[in-house]
Design an enzyme around this catalytic site. Structure first.
Site, PDB file in Angstrom:
ATOM      1  N   ASP A   1     -33.904   2.309 -13.316  1.00  0.00           N
ATOM      2  CA  ASP A   1     -34.493   2.854 -12.096  1.00  0.00           C
ATOM      3  C   ASP A   1     -34.531   4.380 -12.128  1.00  0.00           C
ATOM      4  O   ASP A   1     -33.652   5.024 -12.712  1.00  0.00           O
ATOM      5  CB  ASP A   1     -33.671   2.391 -10.887  1.00  0.00           C
ATOM      6  CG  ASP A   1     -34.192   2.968  -9.585  1.00  0.00           C
ATOM      7  OD1 ASP A   1     -35.283   2.555  -9.165  1.00  0.00           O
ATOM      8  OD2 ASP A   1     -33.524   3.847  -9.009  1.00  0.00           O
TER       9      ASP A   1
ATOM     10  N   GLU B   1     -38.794   2.609 -15.232  1.00  0.00           N
ATOM     11  CA  GLU B   1     -39.549   2.861 -14.003  1.00  0.00           C
ATOM     12  C   GLU B   1     -39.833   4.360 -13.974  1.00  0.00           C
ATOM     13  O   GLU B   1     -38.962   5.163 -13.657  1.00  0.00           O
ATOM     14  CB  GLU B   1     -38.730   2.430 -12.771  1.00  0.00           C
ATOM     15  CG  GLU B   1     -39.522   2.474 -11.475  1.00  0.00           C
ATOM     16  CD  GLU B   1     -38.901   3.350 -10.408  1.00  0.00           C
ATOM     17  OE1 GLU B   1     -39.373   3.311  -9.274  1.00  0.00           O
ATOM     18  OE2 GLU B   1     -37.958   4.111 -10.708  1.00  0.00           O
TER      19      GLU B   1
ATOM     20  N   LYS C   1      -3.850   6.099  -5.726  1.00  0.00           N
ATOM     21  CA  LYS C   1      -3.503   7.253  -4.894  1.00  0.00           C
ATOM     22  C   LYS C   1      -3.364   8.425  -5.852  1.00  0.00           C
ATOM     23  O   LYS C   1      -2.463   8.464  -6.700  1.00  0.00           O
ATOM     24  CB  LYS C   1      -2.197   7.018  -4.149  1.00  0.00           C
ATOM     25  CG  LYS C   1      -1.797   8.173  -3.221  1.00  0.00           C
ATOM     26  CD  LYS C   1      -2.821   8.396  -2.105  1.00  0.00           C
ATOM     27  CE  LYS C   1      -2.388   9.505  -1.150  1.00  0.00           C
ATOM     28  NZ  LYS C   1      -1.194   9.131  -0.360  1.00  0.00           N
TER      29      LYS C   1
ATOM     30  N   TRP D   1       0.816  -1.218   0.000  1.00  0.00           N
ATOM     31  CA  TRP D   1       0.000   0.000   0.000  1.00  0.00           C
ATOM     32  C   TRP D   1       0.856   1.277   0.000  1.00  0.00           C
ATOM     33  O   TRP D   1       0.415   2.336   0.442  1.00  0.00           O
ATOM     34  CB  TRP D   1      -0.973   0.018   1.181  1.00  0.00           C
ATOM     35  CG  TRP D   1      -1.967  -1.111   1.097  1.00  0.00           C
ATOM     36  CD1 TRP D   1      -1.931  -2.274   1.799  1.00  0.00           C
ATOM     37  CD2 TRP D   1      -3.121  -1.189   0.258  1.00  0.00           C
ATOM     38  NE1 TRP D   1      -2.982  -3.087   1.455  1.00  0.00           N
ATOM     39  CE2 TRP D   1      -3.743  -2.447   0.514  1.00  0.00           C
ATOM     40  CE3 TRP D   1      -3.692  -0.328  -0.688  1.00  0.00           C
ATOM     41  CZ2 TRP D   1      -4.891  -2.865  -0.153  1.00  0.00           C
ATOM     42  CZ3 TRP D   1      -4.850  -0.733  -1.341  1.00  0.00           C
ATOM     43  CH2 TRP D   1      -5.437  -1.983  -1.070  1.00  0.00           C
TER      44      TRP D   1
END
Length: 670
Positions: A329, A383, A117, A83
């Protein structure tokens, strides 16, 4: 453009808005021409961003690309680098706001975790790549990361092409996580092994899966999406989802996805909320950026980069996972700057008053064109609650290109009727008008109740009808009046809704057998319990309970509808209604549907004028096999009676005994 579009020709009430409708149509054509370089490439070629951006394995190793115009420096960090930022994992700027990283084959391994990053003027932060196709959450820290997903033996789909059956479309709406009996989050494998066979047996030919796109908060029902290209890892792996879809296809079941392009989660580290230090890379600026009711962010559909991202997302799910289409949606929220909030939509002028987001309308039109270009047999459903004309009309006719629109008025009508009116006040004329109230040139998906009614704070139809008695009187032999009434009306409501469709019918998982209580996802307020975020299949499996009667009826009803060729396109002809008697009758070709909504009165020799002949009962809500009283003899053939007054109309009297609170379907046999 002097030509009058077919959308307007079919509806003269749209003539005053010809300029607006034509303008939207031409805007979509212009944008398509721009994106396809005036036809040099196809819309499908344009919508292939997922093949360029994100992480890919090549012959020489790995290549990763990201679009981050506001970034000044980007590193890939992960388990492979402890990391930490390392020069060998630093991306290079390649122009047009894009960044690239090439790595040798041994630099990344399947299963490793990674993020970006990103540095920008005045700030820095960790971000999950916008095009990440696999995102996982750490069980302990609850932190999300992208994951390298390139298994040596990746799942291979069956080679036989799948063509969805839409004659008619019968949808079983479902949620993977809550599809299991146990008090836990269900998996793709469990759904494939346990739930798919139930759906196939019930006769549905399509499943609509909710909450597929990765979402940080489980309780959002999947509607606060953070990672648009990643299948939710809480249910399993990408290969397990592919296996599920392939298995469904083998059972003749189409699979459509509840796709969320109407808004995005605000999350910055997991999502797109402030990608590369630019809160507007994907979203509108100013007051339009945040959705006032959903605590989410609204895409800027006017940006070509956003259109590219969303169109590529549509194609990705079809290409990579073989989804057969989408239920979009929150379309109402996309269409209007107000998101439809506080608007009444009482006249056609409300659809063309300048308060519509023409960029969103253009995007939806292009999305439908793309989806059907990728797969001509694909299914798209909107919808949408406002009733926008042309939503489910062909794009070449001036419409937006959806195959179907949700008939959202119907579940609203049923729940309002049950909550506000006693049985004696139910009017068949009102019921028939509501279930057939739609634009004739647009197909709809009818449904008796929505999944929203099962969420915390509301009740399903069966719970509205029976309520607390469901806890004490669903055992055979212990049913009381409330249970008998609730079951009778539950069957009648679903029958009148399903048999008046002009496109398709939808049922939410478990509602076919009257699943009790509500849905409450694990959250702090309930101790993170899954007690109510599951389906109690044992209720319908236990023959000592009455739930199976409702499921058995639903299965027979679906079999009836699916057994008639082109059922959804057969004209519906009202035969009779009498609001005083509370009787309704209508026909579709050789089928006659008769309803007695009267709670107290049964009728003997009630007459209806129909085509002369012999009629046999094919379905009866009051049959004992469905938990009814069995008051009528369904083995009898009903012969019509001649009446000289109607000789010229080729009609005779069909006289029936119709018990109170029951419905019967008859087929003309001779």
């Amino acid at each position: 453009m002097n030509k009058t579009l077919n959308l307007i020709k079919r509806d003269s009430w749209l003539e005053p808005y010809k300029e607006a409708i034509t303008g939207r149509y031409e805007h979509a054509l212009y944008k398509e021409s721009e994106l396809t370089e005036k036809g040099k490439i196809t819309l499908s070629d344009f919508a292939s961003g997922y093949l360029y951006f994100g992480l890919h394995r090549t012959i020489d190793g790995w290549i990763f690309r990201e679009c981050a115009p506001n970034a000044t420096c980007i590193y890939m960090i992960g388990t492979f680098s402890d990391w930490q930022e390392k020069e060998s994992y630093k991306l290079q700027r390649i122009g047009n706001g894009n960044w690239e990283l090439k790595l040798p084959a041994d630099a990344l391994k399947h299963g490793e975790l990674y993020k970006l990053k990103i540095y920008w003027e005045g700030g820095q932060g960790e971000r999950i790549p916008a095009w990440a196709t696999r995102v996982v959450q750490d069980d302990i820290t609850k932190i999300f990361s992208a994951q390298v997903w390139f298994p040596e033996e990746a799942f291979q789909f069956s080679k036989t092409p799948f063509i969805p059956k839409k004659d008619p479309l019968l949808i079983y709406e479902c949620h993977i996580g809550m599809a299991q009996q146990e008090e836990k989050v269900g998996t793709y494998n469990e759904f494939r092994e346990k739930t798919l066979p139930r759906i196939a047996k019930a006769g549905y030919n399509c499943i609509q899966i909710m909450a597929i796109q990765e979402h940080p908060y489980y309780g959002s029902f999947g509607y606060h999406v953070s990672n648009f290209f990643a299948a939710s890892s809480r249910f399993g792996t990408p290969d397990e989802l592919k296996f599920l879809i392939d298995t469904a296809h083998g059972l003749g079941i189409a699979v459509i996805m509840d796709i969320v392009h109407s808004h995005a989660a605000k999350n910055e580290i997991e999502g797109l909320g402030n990608f590369a230090g630019d809160p507007y890379q994907y979203f509108y600026q100013g007051a339009k950026r945040e959705h006032p009711a959903w605590d989410s962010l609204c895409f800027d559909y006017g940006k070509n980069e956003v259109i590219h991202f969303l169109l590529s997302n549509c194609k990705f799910w079809m290409d990579e996972y073989k989804f057969d289409g989408f239920r979009f949606d929150g379309v109402t929220s996309m269409l209007y700057y107000s998101h439809g909030l506080g608007e009444a939509f009482v006249g056609y002028g409300d659809y063309f008053n300048g308060h519509q987001d023409d960029n969103a309308i253009c995007y939806l039109t292009l999305a439908n064109k793309l989806i059907h270009q990728v797969n001509p047999e694909a299914i798209t459903i909107a919808e949408e609650v406002s009733g926008m004309p042309g939503l489910a009309a062909k794009t070449e006719d001036g419409g937006y290109g959806f195959d179907y629109r949700m008939a959202m008025n119907i579940p609203d009508y049923w729940i309002k009727t049950i909550k506000e009116k006693i049985d004696e006040d139910w009017k068949p004329s009102s019921i028939f008008w509501e279930v057939t109230n739609r634009r004739k040139d647009e197909k709809t998906i009818s449904y008796a109740e929505s999944h929203d009614q099962a969420l915390v704070g509301d009740k399903t139809l069966i719970f509205r009808l029976i309520d607390a008695d469901m806890y004490w009187h669903m055992q055979k032999g212990s049913e009381n009046y409330t249970v008998h009434r609730g079951m009778a009306l539950h069957k009648m409501i679903r029958l009148v809704t399903a048999t008046t469709i002009n496109g398709g019918y939808l049922n939410f998982m478990g509602n076919e057998f009257g699943h009790p209580e509500w849905i409450d996802f694990p959250r702090e307020g309930n101790g993170w319990s899954c007690k109510y975020a599951r389906r109690q299949w044992d209720l319908v499996d236990r023959k000592t309970l009455v739930y199976h009667y409702l499921a058995d009826f639903d299965q027979q009803m679906i079999e009836l509808v699916e057994g008639v060729k082109d059922f959804q396109n057969i004209p519906i002809e009202e035969i009779w209604h009498n609001d005083g008697d509370q009787i309704l009758a209508y026909k579709r070709e050789d089928l006659v549907f008769v309803f007695n909504f009267n709670p107290a009165k049964s009728f003997t020799d009630y007459g209806f004028l129909v085509a002369p002949g012999s009629y046999s009962v094919v379905l009866n809500t009051d049959a004992k096999e469905f938990g009814g009283n069995g008051l009528a003899d369904d083995t009898i053939k009903h012969l019509t009676n001649f009446d000289p007054l109607y000789k010229g109309e080729n009609k005779e009297w069909l006289k029936l005994y119709i018990p109170a609170r029951s419905a019967v379907v008859l087929r003309k046999t001779e």
